[in-house]
Scaffold this motif. Structure first.
Motif, mmCIF file in Angstrom:
data_model
loop_
_atom_site.group_PDB
_atom_site.id
_atom_site.type_symbol
_atom_site.label_atom_id
_atom_site.label_comp_id
_atom_site.label_asym_id
_atom_site.label_seq_id
_atom_site.Cartn_x
_atom_site.Cartn_y
_atom_site.Cartn_z
ATOM 1 N N SER A 1 -22.981 15.823 11.932
ATOM 2 C CA SER A 1 -21.793 15.036 12.199
ATOM 3 C C SER A 1 -20.716 15.986 12.692
ATOM 4 C CB SER A 1 -21.348 14.334 10.918
ATOM 5 O OG SER A 1 -20.236 13.537 11.164
ATOM 6 N N SER B 1 -29.444 15.186 10.606
ATOM 7 C CA SER B 1 -28.358 14.416 11.210
ATOM 8 C C SER B 1 -27.049 15.165 11.030
ATOM 9 C CB SER B 1 -28.274 13.038 10.570
ATOM 10 O OG SER B 1 -27.236 12.305 11.157
ATOM 11 N N SER C 1 -23.874 6.572 20.551
ATOM 12 C CA SER C 1 -23.609 6.589 19.114
ATOM 13 C C SER C 1 -22.394 5.733 18.788
ATOM 14 C CB SER C 1 -23.384 8.019 18.627
ATOM 15 O OG SER C 1 -24.566 8.764 18.737
ATOM 16 N N GLN D 1 -15.382 11.097 12.924
ATOM 17 C CA GLN D 1 -16.632 11.826 12.709
ATOM 18 C C GLN D 1 -17.752 11.022 13.360
ATOM 19 O OE1 GLN D 1 -15.330 15.010 11.620
ATOM 20 N NE2 GLN D 1 -17.445 14.966 10.987
ATOM 21 N N GLN D 2 -18.541 11.680 14.184
ATOM 22 C CA GLN D 2 -19.621 10.997 14.879
ATOM 23 C C GLN D 2 -20.944 11.689 14.570
ATOM 24 O OE1 GLN D 2 -20.145 11.203 19.288
ATOM 25 N NE2 GLN D 2 -19.722 9.017 19.148
ATOM 26 N N ALA D 3 -21.934 10.890 14.201
ATOM 27 C CA ALA D 3 -23.273 11.425 13.962
ATOM 28 C C ALA D 3 -23.906 11.772 15.306
ATOM 29 C CB ALA D 3 -24.123 10.397 13.227
#
Length: 91
Positions: A40, A38, A75, A10-12
């Motif tokens: 995700s 933000s 990120s 999971q990437q913001a």
């Protein structure tokens, strides 16, 4: 630690990105000074290899990253730096 960032993670999504929220790009909202939600999302990281490390007052690292489309490298670098308990430039 290495396996934590390889695979589907999971990437913001960064505030300054083309991702849309309620019909507007996050970057446009951020430039207007509006609070950015933000988000995700899942991204795929196939491998991360350390190519070079230069210790100094401001250390530099060179990485080779194989990843899926839609991955934000800035990120990923921020998340790597935080996991090592060091700072990075904001993503």
């Amino acid at each position: 630690m290495r396996t934590r960032f390889v695979g589907t993670i999971q990437q913001a999504v960064p505030a300054y990105s083309a991702v849309k929220w309620k019909g507007s790009r996050l970057s446009d909202l951020a430039r207007e000074g509006l609070p950015v939600v933000s988000k995700s999302r899942p991204v795929r990281i196939d491998s991360i290899d350390l190519l070079n490390y230069s210790p100094a007052i401001f250390p530099e690292v060179t990485l080779r990253i194989h990843c899926g489309s839609g991955t934000y490298i800035r990120s990923l670098c921020r998340d790597l730096a935080h996991s090592l308990r060091c700072c990075s430039l904001p993503a």
